[in-house]
Design a protein around this motif. Structure first.
Motif, PDB file in Angstrom:
ATOM      1  N   UNK A  90       0.827  -1.205   0.000  1.00  8.51           N
ATOM      2  CA  UNK A  90       0.000   0.000   0.000  1.00  8.51           C
ATOM      3  C   UNK A  90       0.863   1.258   0.000  1.00  8.51           C
ATOM      4  N   UNK A  91       2.047   1.190   0.587  1.00  9.14           N
ATOM      5  CA  UNK A  91       2.955   2.346   0.521  1.00  9.14           C
ATOM      6  C   UNK A  91       3.520   2.514  -0.885  1.00  9.14           C
ATOM      7  N   UNK A 138       1.246   9.125  -5.920  1.00  2.59           N
ATOM      8  CA  UNK A 138       1.780  10.472  -5.693  1.00  2.59           C
ATOM      9  C   UNK A 138       2.450  11.016  -6.948  1.00  2.59           C
ATOM     10  N   UNK A 139       3.202  10.174  -7.624  1.00  5.51           N
ATOM     11  CA  UNK A 139       3.873  10.605  -8.856  1.00  5.51           C
ATOM     12  C   UNK A 139       2.835  10.959  -9.918  1.00  5.51           C
ATOM     13  N   UNK A 140       1.838  10.103 -10.083  1.00  7.02           N
ATOM     14  CA  UNK A 140       0.793  10.369 -11.089  1.00  7.02           C
ATOM     15  C   UNK A 140       0.037  11.655 -10.741  1.00  7.02           C
ATOM     16  N   UNK A 141      -0.311  11.823  -9.479  1.00  7.60           N
ATOM     17  CA  UNK A 141      -1.054  13.028  -9.086  1.00  7.60           C
ATOM     18  C   UNK A 141      -0.198  14.289  -9.228  1.00  7.60           C
ATOM     19  N   UNK A 142       1.100  14.185  -8.966  1.00  6.09           N
ATOM     20  CA  UNK A 142       1.985  15.331  -9.191  1.00  6.09           C
ATOM     21  C   UNK A 142       2.004  15.701 -10.668  1.00  6.09           C
ATOM     22  N   UNK A 169      -8.829  19.605  -5.798  1.00  8.19           N
ATOM     23  CA  UNK A 169      -9.160  18.203  -5.506  1.00  8.19           C
ATOM     24  C   UNK A 169      -7.940  17.299  -5.695  1.00  8.19           C
ATOM     25  N   UNK A 170      -7.164  17.557  -6.737  1.00  8.17           N
ATOM     26  CA  UNK A 170      -5.967  16.753  -6.972  1.00  8.17           C
ATOM     27  C   UNK A 170      -4.935  16.986  -5.879  1.00  8.17           C
ATOM     28  N   UNK A 171      -4.803  18.218  -5.424  1.00  4.56           N
ATOM     29  CA  UNK A 171      -3.840  18.527  -4.368  1.00  4.56           C
ATOM     30  C   UNK A 171      -4.204  17.823  -3.067  1.00  4.56           C
ATOM     31  N   UNK A 207      -2.018  10.799  -0.509  1.00  2.00           N
ATOM     32  CA  UNK A 207      -1.177   9.731  -1.067  1.00  2.00           C
ATOM     33  C   UNK A 207       0.281   9.904  -0.640  1.00  2.00           C
ATOM     34  N   UNK A 208       0.757  11.142  -0.665  1.00  2.00           N
ATOM     35  CA  UNK A 208       2.143  11.405  -0.286  1.00  2.00           C
ATOM     36  C   UNK A 208       2.369  11.092   1.195  1.00  2.00           C
ATOM     37  N   UNK A 209       1.404  11.452   2.046  1.00  2.00           N
ATOM     38  CA  UNK A 209       1.515  11.136   3.472  1.00  2.00           C
ATOM     39  C   UNK A 209       1.602   9.631   3.683  1.00  2.00           C
ATOM     40  N   UNK A 210       0.806   8.875   2.959  1.00  2.00           N
ATOM     41  CA  UNK A 210       0.840   7.412   3.071  1.00  2.00           C
ATOM     42  C   UNK A 210       2.180   6.873   2.590  1.00  2.00           C
TER      43      UNK A 210
END
Length: 136
Positions: free
Chosen positions: A7-8, A15-19, A103-105, A111-114
């Motif tokens: 899951x990490x 996180x990469x995709x959302x960035x 919303x993406x942020x 996701x980044x926190x996880x």
């Protein structure tokens, strides 16, 4: 029960995709991530990034630790990601990029926190709702 390393890993890829979605303001990439979240919410076993972890990464890093995490909170977190990215996709594709960006942020921050700390905000919301006896 799920391997917490998986899951990490999924959160790191997400996180990469959302960035990239944020940097490119891409509604189509947001839509692709929305679909990935939707699949993960329906079944973590078929989630694309989880599949990638199981087929490639897990085989190289050895057996999972004895402590595992239940799949229900992870599926709930994927569902929250789905909702956020559905809103983001809508915002980007109808010409309101600020809605998409916000919303993406929020999804990126979770996701980044996880990925970095192992703390899943969506899983924590799930557990809080369960403690409050809300059916999820």
């Amino acid at each position: 029960m799920l391997d917490p390393r998986g899951s990490r890993f999924v959160a790191a890829v997400t996180s990469v995709v959302l960035a990239l979605v944020i940097v490119l303001s891409s509604g189509w990439l947001a839509l692709a991530q929305t679909v990935v979240f939707g699949i993960g919410a329906a079944s973590v076993w078929y989630a694309p990034y989880g599949w990638l972890y199981r087929k490639i990464v897990a085989r190289r890093i050895g057996p999972p630790p004895p402590m595992r995490e239940p799949s229900q909170p992870v599926r709930f977190a994927q569902g929250l990601g789905f909702v956020l990215m559905a809103v983001a996709t809508f915002g980007y594709l109808v010409g309101v990029p600020t809605v998409g960006m916000v919303a993406t942020t929020v999804a990126f921050a979770a996701a980044f926190a996880k990925a970095v700390t192992g703390l899943s905000l969506g899983c924590e919301v799930y557990l809080l709702l369960r403690r409050l006896h809300v059916r999820v």
